[in-house]
Write an enzyme that holds these catalytic residues in place. Structure first.
Site, PDB file in Angstrom:
ATOM      1  CG  HIS A  10      -0.154   0.004   2.535  1.00 24.77           C
ATOM      2  ND1 HIS A  10       0.440   1.128   3.063  1.00 24.77           N
ATOM      3  CD2 HIS A  10       0.125  -1.002   3.392  1.00 24.77           C
ATOM      4  CE1 HIS A  10       1.042   0.831   4.190  1.00 24.77           C
ATOM      5  NE2 HIS A  10       0.877  -0.468   4.416  1.00 24.77           N
ATOM      6  CD  GLU A  83       2.287  -5.827   8.218  1.00 22.24           C
ATOM      7  OE1 GLU A  83       2.651  -7.026   8.138  1.00 22.24           O
ATOM      8  OE2 GLU A  83       2.868  -4.881   7.644  1.00 22.24           O
TER       9      GLU A  83
END
Length: 212
Positions: A10, A83
């Site tokens: 990202h 994550e």
């Protein structure tokens, strides 16, 4: 059967710039990250993807949405692409975590695969198993296809090791910049590294992750 996967970390967030551990905390892109997402989308405009997947956290969703709009893709969101859960370290900077939890930080920094973060965190081994299983599942759904995945820095650490054969415990000697392109291949039995950390489309990109 050969599947190509392009993985994108990202774009930048305020917490990236502060070297603050995000984990499962849902932080949006900052202005730099939004510019990076658009630049990454433009760099992929000529690619033909058979499918596109993204972590369901906002910073990944925003990055993926820019690419999907430019490339005409329908996104599938998957929490398994999140994550690593950093437990009690989440929302702390790396320096704060080291000062507050010195023993735990040492185990984190030295990549102890069995160390599990307190307060609901994952061990490195658990995290790697999650990512390995998710990636293989995606690859098997798209034999001979090209797939986009938008995800996170810790995920890409696991992916590089999976594709290169580097052990979980080895210090990191490769970069993981925000919004860069990372290509791996799957032949039905094994992974391979095609290209890594391509960032010619970016004016700037952080790699604030620890070298461990």
């Amino acid at each position: 059967m050969a599947t190509r996967i392009c993985l994108v970390r990202h774009g930048e967030t305020a917490w990236n710039a502060e070297r603050r551990l995000q984990g499962h905390t849902d932080i949006p892109l900052n202005d730099t990250g939004l510019v990076q997402a658009r630049a990454t989308a433009a760099s992929l405009a000529a690619e033909r993807f058979d499918a596109a997947y993204s972590s369901d956290l906002t910073r990944a969703r925003q990055t993926a949405a820019a690419i999907a709009e430019r490339c005409g893709l329908e996104l599938a969101f998957d929490a398994a692409l999140r994550e690593r859960h950093y437990g009690s370290f989440q929302a702390l900077t790396y320096d704060e975590a080291r000062a507050r939890f010195p023993d735990d930080y040492h185990r984190f920094e030295t990549r102890d695969p069995e160390f599990t973060f307190p307060e609901g965190g994952e061990s490195l081994r658990q995290f790697a198993a999650r990512i390995h299983g998710t990636l293989e599942g995606i690859a098997r759904r798209h034999p001979d296809g090209t797939v986009l995945i938008v995800t996170h820095g810790g995920v890409l650490d696991i992916v590089h090791r999976l594709a290169s054969g580097k052990p979980l415990t080895a210090p990191r000697d490769f970069t993981i910049p925000n919004a860069a392109l990372n290509w791996i291949g799957w032949d039905g039995a094994a992974w391979s590294l095609i290209a890594w950390a391509q960032q010619q489309h970016l004016n700037q990109a952080l790699d604030e992750l620890p070298n461990a």
